[in-house]
Motif scaffolding. Structure first.
Motif, PDB file in Angstrom:
ATOM      1  N   ILE A 181       0.856  -1.182   0.000  1.00 16.83           N
ATOM      2  CA  ILE A 181       0.000   0.000   0.000  1.00 16.83           C
ATOM      3  C   ILE A 181       0.899   1.242   0.000  1.00 16.83           C
ATOM      4  O   ILE A 181       1.790   1.359   0.847  1.00 16.83           O
ATOM      5  CB  ILE A 181      -0.874   0.036   1.279  1.00 16.83           C
ATOM      6  N   PHE A 182       0.685   2.145  -0.949  1.00 15.36           N
ATOM      7  CA  PHE A 182       1.447   3.399  -0.985  1.00 15.36           C
ATOM      8  C   PHE A 182       0.504   4.591  -1.041  1.00 15.36           C
ATOM      9  O   PHE A 182      -0.526   4.547  -1.739  1.00 15.36           O
ATOM     10  CB  PHE A 182       2.365   3.455  -2.215  1.00 15.36           C
ATOM     11  N   ALA A 183       0.844   5.657  -0.329  1.00 16.06           N
ATOM     12  CA  ALA A 183       0.121   6.920  -0.444  1.00 16.06           C
ATOM     13  C   ALA A 183       0.338   7.484  -1.849  1.00 16.06           C
ATOM     14  O   ALA A 183       1.426   7.363  -2.408  1.00 16.06           O
ATOM     15  CB  ALA A 183       0.644   7.905   0.600  1.00 16.06           C
ATOM     16  N   SER A 184      -0.705   8.099  -2.437  1.00 14.92           N
ATOM     17  CA  SER A 184      -0.593   8.533  -3.838  1.00 14.92           C
ATOM     18  C   SER A 184       0.045   9.899  -3.985  1.00 14.92           C
ATOM     19  O   SER A 184       0.360  10.316  -5.101  1.00 14.92           O
ATOM     20  CB  SER A 184      -1.966   8.525  -4.509  1.00 14.92           C
ATOM     21  N   GLY A 185       0.249  10.637  -2.886  1.00 13.80           N
ATOM     22  CA  GLY A 185       0.831  11.973  -2.983  1.00 13.80           C
ATOM     23  C   GLY A 185      -0.191  13.038  -2.617  1.00 13.80           C
ATOM     24  O   GLY A 185      -1.396  12.811  -2.713  1.00 13.80           O
ATOM     25  N   ASP A 186       0.304  14.192  -2.192  1.00 13.73           N
ATOM     26  CA  ASP A 186      -0.562  15.228  -1.614  1.00 13.73           C
ATOM     27  C   ASP A 186      -0.674  16.479  -2.471  1.00 13.73           C
ATOM     28  O   ASP A 186      -1.174  17.502  -2.024  1.00 13.73           O
ATOM     29  CB  ASP A 186      -0.008  15.649  -0.243  1.00 13.73           C
ATOM     30  N   ASN A 187      -0.179  16.409  -3.691  1.00 10.66           N
ATOM     31  CA  ASN A 187      -0.139  17.610  -4.531  1.00 10.66           C
ATOM     32  C   ASN A 187      -0.932  17.453  -5.813  1.00 10.66           C
ATOM     33  O   ASN A 187      -0.576  18.045  -6.840  1.00 10.66           O
ATOM     34  CB  ASN A 187       1.312  17.968  -4.858  1.00 10.66           C
ATOM     35  N   GLY A 188      -1.995  16.666  -5.772  1.00  8.28           N
ATOM     36  CA  GLY A 188      -2.810  16.497  -6.974  1.00  8.28           C
ATOM     37  C   GLY A 188      -1.988  15.943  -8.119  1.00  8.28           C
ATOM     38  O   GLY A 188      -1.243  14.970  -7.948  1.00  8.28           O
ATOM     39  N   VAL A 189      -2.108  16.583  -9.287  1.00 11.89           N
ATOM     40  CA  VAL A 189      -1.387  16.103 -10.466  1.00 11.89           C
ATOM     41  C   VAL A 189       0.059  16.577 -10.479  1.00 11.89           C
ATOM     42  O   VAL A 189       0.805  16.269 -11.408  1.00 11.89           O
ATOM     43  CB  VAL A 189      -2.092  16.574 -11.760  1.00 11.89           C
ATOM     44  N   ALA A 190       0.458  17.342  -9.439  1.00 12.32           N
ATOM     45  CA  ALA A 190       1.759  18.013  -9.475  1.00 12.32           C
ATOM     46  C   ALA A 190       2.849  17.301  -8.682  1.00 12.32           C
ATOM     47  O   ALA A 190       3.751  17.952  -8.156  1.00 12.32           O
ATOM     48  CB  ALA A 190       1.607  19.454  -8.994  1.00 12.32           C
ATOM     49  N   GLY A 191       2.808  15.986  -8.613  1.00  9.32           N
ATOM     50  CA  GLY A 191       3.921  15.229  -8.016  1.00  9.32           C
ATOM     51  C   GLY A 191       4.375  15.790  -6.690  1.00  9.32           C
ATOM     52  O   GLY A 191       3.638  15.803  -5.714  1.00  9.32           O
ATOM     53  N   ASN A 192       5.599  16.274  -6.650  1.00 15.37           N
ATOM     54  CA  ASN A 192       6.160  16.824  -5.415  1.00 15.37           C
ATOM     55  C   ASN A 192       5.821  18.296  -5.236  1.00 15.37           C
ATOM     56  O   ASN A 192       6.425  18.979  -4.430  1.00 15.37           O
ATOM     57  CB  ASN A 192       7.679  16.658  -5.436  1.00 15.37           C
ATOM     58  N   GLY A 193       4.883  18.800  -6.034  1.00 17.86           N
ATOM     59  CA  GLY A 193       4.570  20.227  -6.001  1.00 17.86           C
ATOM     60  C   GLY A 193       5.051  20.910  -7.264  1.00 17.86           C
ATOM     61  O   GLY A 193       4.557  21.963  -7.648  1.00 17.86           O
ATOM     62  N   GLU A 194       6.020  20.282  -7.908  1.00 18.87           N
ATOM     63  CA  GLU A 194       6.515  20.816  -9.171  1.00 18.87           C
ATOM     64  C   GLU A 194       5.891  20.045 -10.334  1.00 18.87           C
ATOM     65  O   GLU A 194       5.449  18.910 -10.178  1.00 18.87           O
ATOM     66  CB  GLU A 194       8.038  20.665  -9.260  1.00 18.87           C
ATOM     67  N   CYS A 195       5.904  20.654 -11.510  1.00 18.85           N
ATOM     68  CA  CYS A 195       5.410  19.973 -12.701  1.00 18.85           C
ATOM     69  C   CYS A 195       6.576  19.760 -13.646  1.00 18.85           C
ATOM     70  O   CYS A 195       7.709  20.083 -13.314  1.00 18.85           O
ATOM     71  CB  CYS A 195       4.291  20.795 -13.323  1.00 18.85           C
ATOM     72  N   LEU A 196       6.303  19.186 -14.794  1.00 19.16           N
ATOM     73  CA  LEU A 196       7.386  18.890 -15.734  1.00 19.16           C
ATOM     74  C   LEU A 196       7.406  19.942 -16.837  1.00 19.16           C
ATOM     75  O   LEU A 196       6.353  20.390 -17.298  1.00 19.16           O
ATOM     76  CB  LEU A 196       7.181  17.505 -16.349  1.00 19.16           C
ATOM     77  N   ASP A 197       8.614  20.313 -17.254  1.00 25.76           N
ATOM     78  CA  ASP A 197       8.700  21.219 -18.395  1.00 25.76           C
ATOM     79  C   ASP A 197       8.717  20.399 -19.684  1.00 25.76           C
ATOM     80  O   ASP A 197       8.606  19.166 -19.657  1.00 25.76           O
ATOM     81  CB  ASP A 197       9.908  22.160 -18.270  1.00 25.76           C
ATOM     82  N   ALA A 198       8.876  21.070 -20.807  1.00 27.22           N
ATOM     83  CA  ALA A 198       8.771  20.386 -22.096  1.00 27.22           C
ATOM     84  C   ALA A 198       9.810  19.279 -22.238  1.00 27.22           C
ATOM     85  O   ALA A 198       9.631  18.328 -22.998  1.00 27.22           O
ATOM     86  CB  ALA A 198       8.906  21.401 -23.228  1.00 27.22           C
ATOM     87  N   ASN A 199      10.920  19.395 -21.489  1.00 29.37           N
ATOM     88  CA  ASN A 199      11.965  18.370 -21.554  1.00 29.37           C
ATOM     89  C   ASN A 199      11.758  17.245 -20.552  1.00 29.37           C
ATOM     90  O   ASN A 199      12.590  16.355 -20.439  1.00 29.37           O
ATOM     91  CB  ASN A 199      13.331  19.001 -21.273  1.00 29.37           C
ATOM     92  N   GLY A 200      10.691  17.334 -19.764  1.00 25.73           N
ATOM     93  CA  GLY A 200      10.460  16.290 -18.769  1.00 25.73           C
ATOM     94  C   GLY A 200      11.175  16.548 -17.459  1.00 25.73           C
ATOM     95  O   GLY A 200      11.238  15.674 -16.604  1.00 25.73           O
ATOM     96  N   ALA A 201      11.716  17.750 -17.270  1.00 24.12           N
ATOM     97  CA  ALA A 201      12.393  18.070 -16.011  1.00 24.12           C
ATOM     98  C   ALA A 201      11.423  18.731 -15.044  1.00 24.12           C
ATOM     99  O   ALA A 201      10.525  19.468 -15.457  1.00 24.12           O
ATOM    100  CB  ALA A 201      13.567  19.008 -16.275  1.00 24.12           C
ATOM    101  N   GLU A 202      11.626  18.475 -13.742  1.00 18.93           N
ATOM    102  CA  GLU A 202      10.751  19.078 -12.744  1.00 18.93           C
ATOM    103  C   GLU A 202      11.044  20.562 -12.625  1.00 18.93           C
ATOM    104  O   GLU A 202      12.198  20.981 -12.572  1.00 18.93           O
ATOM    105  CB  GLU A 202      10.968  18.391 -11.390  1.00 18.93           C
ATOM    106  N   SER A 203       9.967  21.351 -12.583  1.00 19.23           N
ATOM    107  CA  SER A 203      10.143  22.794 -12.537  1.00 19.23           C
ATOM    108  C   SER A 203       8.873  23.431 -11.998  1.00 19.23           C
ATOM    109  O   SER A 203       7.766  22.965 -12.278  1.00 19.23           O
ATOM    110  CB  SER A 203      10.427  23.299 -13.959  1.00 19.23           C
TER     111      SER A 203
END
Ligand SMILES: *[C@@H]1O[C@H](CO)[C@@H](O)[C@H](O)[C@H]1NC(C)=O
Ligand SMILES: *[C@@H]1O[C@H](CO)[C@@H](O)[C@H](O)[C@H]1NC(C)=O
Ligand SMILES: *[C@@H]1O[C@H](CO)[C@@H](O)[C@H](O)[C@H]1NC(C)=O
Ligand SMILES: *[C@@H]1O[C@H](CO)[C@@H](O)[C@H](O)[C@H]1NC(C)=O
Ligand SMILES: *[C@@H]1O[C@H](CO)[C@@H](O)[C@H](O)[C@H]1NC(C)=O
Ligand SMILES: *[C@@H]1O[C@H](CO)[C@@H](O)[C@H](O)[C@H]1NC(C)=O
Ligand SMILES: *[C@@H]1O[C@H](CO)[C@@H](O)[C@H](O)[C@H]1NC(C)=O
Length: 629
Positions: free
Chosen positions: A410-432
Motif C-alpha cells: 500500500i502506498f500513499a498517492s501523494g498530496d499535490n494532486g497532479v503536481a507530483g512533489n509540487g513541481e510539474c514537468l517542463d517540455a523536456n520532462g524536467a521538474e520545474s
C-alpha cells in the motif's frame, strides 16, 4: 564530499581503447538534470566509483502472467502464493548474462580479480575510477550541486552507452544518471531531498486541537479512529491474530514517540495505552528521539496511531524502521532487507543512492533479514521523473515479486494532486515550478502496488453522507504514468473514464495515450486527522493518513480469510478492479486534484484518477473475499 564513496586511490590507467565486438548504443538517458541540481565541474578522473551493474533478470516478461495466476479472481490458482525460493530461482540472471558481462569487462581491461558477482547473482560490482567508467560507458561524469542544500552528487551527463551485445543483459548501471541521493542527516536532518519523506507525501499540519471530540458528531471537524470505523463500516474484532501480520514502514530520522502513542490511545483507545509496535530494525533503524518535532515525528505517529487503533489491541503491528541517523535509507535498503535476491554486492547496497552500510554506527548491512508481513503500508514517495525509468522499473518489479509471495503493498498517492512533489514537468520532462505537464508519483504508478488517494467529509456533512475528493489543505495525488503501461486489470476502468469523461487537456499536459498505468487505485479519508505529536493533539491532512487506514481495513479482510484457512489477499489489484467488487467501493463522484495551473482531473462515477475506485466498504469487501478460494 558526501558523494565520495571511497577514499581517493590513485590508479595508473590501464585501460586502452580496445576493439569492440559490437557498436555502442545508448542504454539510459535523461534530457535534463532534476530540478535544483546543476553540474558545477568535471569529476576528477581518479575518484573511485563503486560501479554496480544490474543484470537483466530472466522471466520478468512473464511476471504479469505469474502474478495473475495467483491473484486474478478467476484463476484456478488464486491465492497459491509462491515461496521466496521459487521467486529467487525464477528470476535469477542467466549464466549467459553473467558470462557476457564478465567477458566484456575483461576485454575492456578490468582484471578478473577486480570484478565480483553478488551472491544472488544479479549484480556485478567493480571499483573503478571515473576515467575507467567514462571509457566503459562512453560518458562523462560531472559533479552536480543541489542549489538549496549545497550537497554535491556525482552523475553522468545526459546518457551512457553499452556495447549492443552486452546491453540486452543489463538492466542498469549505477552510479550513472540517478539522483536518489542520500543525505547526511546530521547536517540537514529535515531538509534533505531525494529522501523518502521529502518527496510527494508529507503529512500537513493544519492546526492544534483544543477540545478533543470523541463522538461521531465531531467527525466533520476532527477525524478519529471511530469516525473512520463509521465511514467504512469497519467494526471488526480480529480472530486470527496469531496468523496475521501488518507492517508500517518508517525511514529514519522519522520516528514515533512513545509518549505520543499513549496520549493518543488515552484519547481514543484506552485499552492500548502502553502498547507499542513490534520493531523490525533494518540497517540500524531505531526509535530515535534525539531529533524531534512534527517534521520528524508527525508521519510515524500518524501511521502507527491509526494503524494500531484500527486493527485493535489484539493484533500486533510491525514497525519496519529503516536506516540509522548517519546514513538514513531509501526504498532499496528496505527491499534488500525483505528479499535477499534483491540485494546488491555481497548482501547490500553500497552506492551513493542508498544508505551505505555498514557505517560508523551500524556495523552490518541487512539483506533478506526482515520478515514479510501480509500487508506493508508506506506513506513516502518520490516522483517518476526524479529517478529515471530503468531504476524505477527494476524497483517496481521487486514489488511484483513480493506480490507473488503474497504481500500487499500500500502506498500513499501523494498530496499535490497532479503536481507530483509540487513541481510539474517542463517540455523536456524536467521538474520545474513553471512546468505545465503533470508529474506522476512513484511508487504510486508501479502497477504492482495499490495506491491510495484522499477523500474528505464535505463541510457540514456527517459520516453518513458521501465523501468528496480531498480539496482542502492537500489534493489527492493521481494521474497517468509516463513509464508504466496500462495493466490488463485496469484497462476497462481507465478506458471507461477516458471515454465518458475525457479530460479537457492535450497530450502535452498529461499522458493521454490511454495505454499507461493510472492511479490511484482506491481512496480513504485524508483530512483533519487528530494526531498526537510532541505532546500536542494536532489536526493533520494527507494521503499519508489514508494509506495506513486502508492497510488496517484490508488487514481485517486478511484476518477473516486466515481464520477460515484461506490465504492472505496478496496482490489485490486484479481483484479490486473485477466486476464483482464494484459495489464494495463507495464511489466518489465529486471534487478534483488541481495542479500545474489546471484543475487537474475530476472525480466521476466509476474509477477516476483522483479517488480511484472509491473508499472501502469493509463488510462487502470481507464477504466478497471470503467467497473466493
Ligand atoms: C561499502 O562501503 C564502505 C565504505 O566505503 C566500505 O567500508 C564497505 O566495506 C563496503 N561494503 C561492501 C560490502 O562492499
Ligand atoms: C462473481 O460472483 C459470482 C457469484 O458469487 C461467482 O459465481 C463468480 O465466480 C464471481 N466471479 C469472480 C471473477 O470472482
Ligand atoms: C571496493 O572497495 C571497497 C572499499 O575499499 C571494498 O570493501 C570492496 O570489497 C571493493 N569491491 C570490489 C569488488 O573490489
Ligand atoms: C457529542 O460531543 C459534544 C461535545 O463533547 C456534545 O456536546 C454532544 O452532546 C455529544 N453528542 C452525543 C450524541 O453524545
Ligand atoms: C477541517 O478543519 C478545519 C480547521 O479546524 C475546519 O475549518 C474544517 O471545517 C474541517 N473540515 C472537515 C471536513 O473536517
Ligand atoms: C506480538 O508481539 C510480541 C512482541 O514482539 C510477541 O511477544 C507476541 O507473541 C506477538 N503476538 C502475536 C499474537 O503474534
Ligand atoms: C505515455 O505512457 C506510455 C506507457 O507507459 C509510454 O510508453 C509513453 O512514453 C508515455 N508518453 C510520454 C509522453 O511520456
Amino acid at each position: 564530499m558526501p558523494f565520495l564513496i571511497q577514499s581517493l586511490v590513485f590508479f595508473t590507467f590501464s585501460l586502452v581503447a580496445t576493439a569492440t565486438v559490437s557498436p555502442h548504443i545508448v542504454h539510459e538517458k535523461r534530457d535534463v538534470a532534476p530540478s535544483g541540481w546543476a553540474p558545477v565541474r568535471r569529476a576528477e578522473a581518479n575518484i573511485m566509483l563503486p560501479l554496480r551493474i544490474g543484470l537483466a533478470q530472466p522471466n520478468l516478461e512473464s511476471l504479469d502472467d505469474y502474478l495473475l495466476e495467483v491473484s486474478h479472481p478467476e484463476s484456478l490458482n488464486y491465492g497459491k502464493n509462491w515461496s521466496p525460493a521459487k521467486v529467487a530461482e525464477t528470476f535469477r540472471p542467466s549464466a549467459a548474462s553473467i558470462y557476457t558481462v564478465l567477458e566484456w569487462l575483461e576485454d575492456e581491461g578490468l582484471a578478473a580479480s577486480r570484478v565480483k558477482l553478488s551472491q544472488g547473482g544479479s549484480w556485478v560490482h567493480a571499483n573503478v575510477t571515473v576515467a575507467e567508467a567514462e571509457i566503459l560507458l562512453g560518458t562523462e561524469y560531472h559533479v552536480y550541486q543541489h542549489s538549496e542544500s549545497g550537497i554535491e552528487h556525482l552523475a553522468c551527463v545526459d546518457k551512457y552507452h553499452l556495447p549492443e551485445h552486452v546491453a540486452e543483459h543489463i538492466d542498469l548501471v549505477m552510479p550513472t544518471l540517478h539522483f536518489d541521493v542520500h543525505m547526511n542527516r546530521k547536517r540537514s536532518v529535515d531538509k534533505s531531498i531525494g529522501q523518502p519523506g521529502a518527496g510527494i507525501v508529507n503529512p500537513k499540519l493544519i492546526g492544534e486541537i483544543e477540545v478533543v471530540l470523541t463522538n461521531l458528531t465531531g467527525c466533520n471537524k476532527q477525524i478519529t479512529p471511530d469516525c473512520l470505523r463509521a465511514l467504512y463500516d469497519f467494526d471488526y474484532t480480529p480472530v486470527a491474530t496469531d496468523k496475521n501480520s501488518i507492517g508500517i514502514v518508517e525511514y529514519t530520522p522519522v520516528a514515533y514517540l512513545p509518549a505520543d502513542m499513549d496520549m493518543f490511545f488515552g484519547n481514543y483507545s484506552p485499552s492500548q495505552v502502553g502498547q507499542r509496535p513490534a520493531l523490525v530494525s533494518i540497517d540500524g533503524g531505531y526509535e530515535q528521539t534525539s531529533f524531534q518535532g512534527f517534521s520528524i515525528n508527525g508521519e510515524a505517529n500518524l501511521d502507527l496511531q491509526y494503524a494500531m487503533a484500527l486493527v485493535g489491541a489484539t493484533q500486533n503491528v510491525t514497525l519496519y524502521q529503516v536506516g540509522d541517523l548517519v546514513e538514513g535509507a531509501s526504498f532499496n535498503n528496505f527491499l534488500d532487507a525483505l528479499d535477499a535476491s534483491y540485494c546488491t554486492y555481497e548482501g547490500g547496497d553500497n552506492s551513493s543512492f542508498d544508505g551505505i552500510y555498514p557505517d560508523s554506527e551500524y556495523k552490518s548491512d541487512d539483506c533478506g533479514t526482515a520478515p514479510l508481513t501480509n500487508i506493508i503500508s508506506t506513506s513516502y514517495g518520490y516522483t517518476e521523473s526524479l529517478l529515471g525509468s530503468a531504476y524505477i522499473q527494476r524497483q517496481c518489479y521487486e514489488y511484483g515479486k513480493l506480490g507473488l509471495m503474497g504481500v500487499t503493498f500500500i502506498f500513499a498517492s501523494g498530496d499535490n494532486g497532479v503536481a507530483g512533489n509540487g513541481e510539474c514537468l517542463d517540455a523536456n520532462g524536467a521538474e520545474s515550478y513553471s512546468g505545465t505537464r503533470y508529474n506522476p508519483g512513484f511508487p504510486a504508478t508501479c502497477p504492482y502496488v495499490t495506491s491510495v488517494g484522499a477523500t474528505q467529509i464535505s463541510p457540514g456533512n456527517t459520516v453518513n453522507d458521501p465523501e468528496v475528493a480531498c480539496d482542502t489543505n492537500i489534493y489527492s495525488g493521481g494521474g497517468f504514468s509516463n513509464v508504466f503501461g496500462l495493466p490488463e486489470w485496469q484497462a476497462d476502468a481507465v478506458h471507461g473514464f477516458l471515454d465518458n469523461y475525457p479530460p479537457a487537456y492535450a497530450a502535452d499536459v498529461y499522458n493521454s495515450s490511454g495505454i499507461s498505468r493510472a492511479f490511484p487505485d482506491i481512496a480513504v479519508n485524508g483530512l483533519n486527522y487528530s494526531v498526537v505529536s510532541n505532546g500536542r493533539t494536532q489536526l493533520v491532512a494527507g494521503t499519508s493518513a489514508a494509506a495506513p487506514v486502508a492497510a488496517a481495513i484490508l488487514s481485517g479482510v486478511n484476518d477473516a480469510r486466515l481464520a477460515v484457512g484461506k490465504s492472505p489477499i496478496g496482490f489485490i489489484n486484479p481483484t479490486i478492479y473485477s466486476s464483482n467488487f464494484t459495489g464494495a467501493w463507495n464511489d466518489i463522484t465529486s471534487g478534483n486534484n488541481p495542479g500545474c495551473g489546471t484543475d487537474g482531473f475530476s472525480a466521476q462515477p466509476g474509477w477516476d484518477p483522483v479517488t480511484g475506485l472509491g473508499t472501502p466498504n469493509f463488510p462487502k469487501l470481507r464477504d466478497l473475499w471470503l467467497s473466493m478460494p
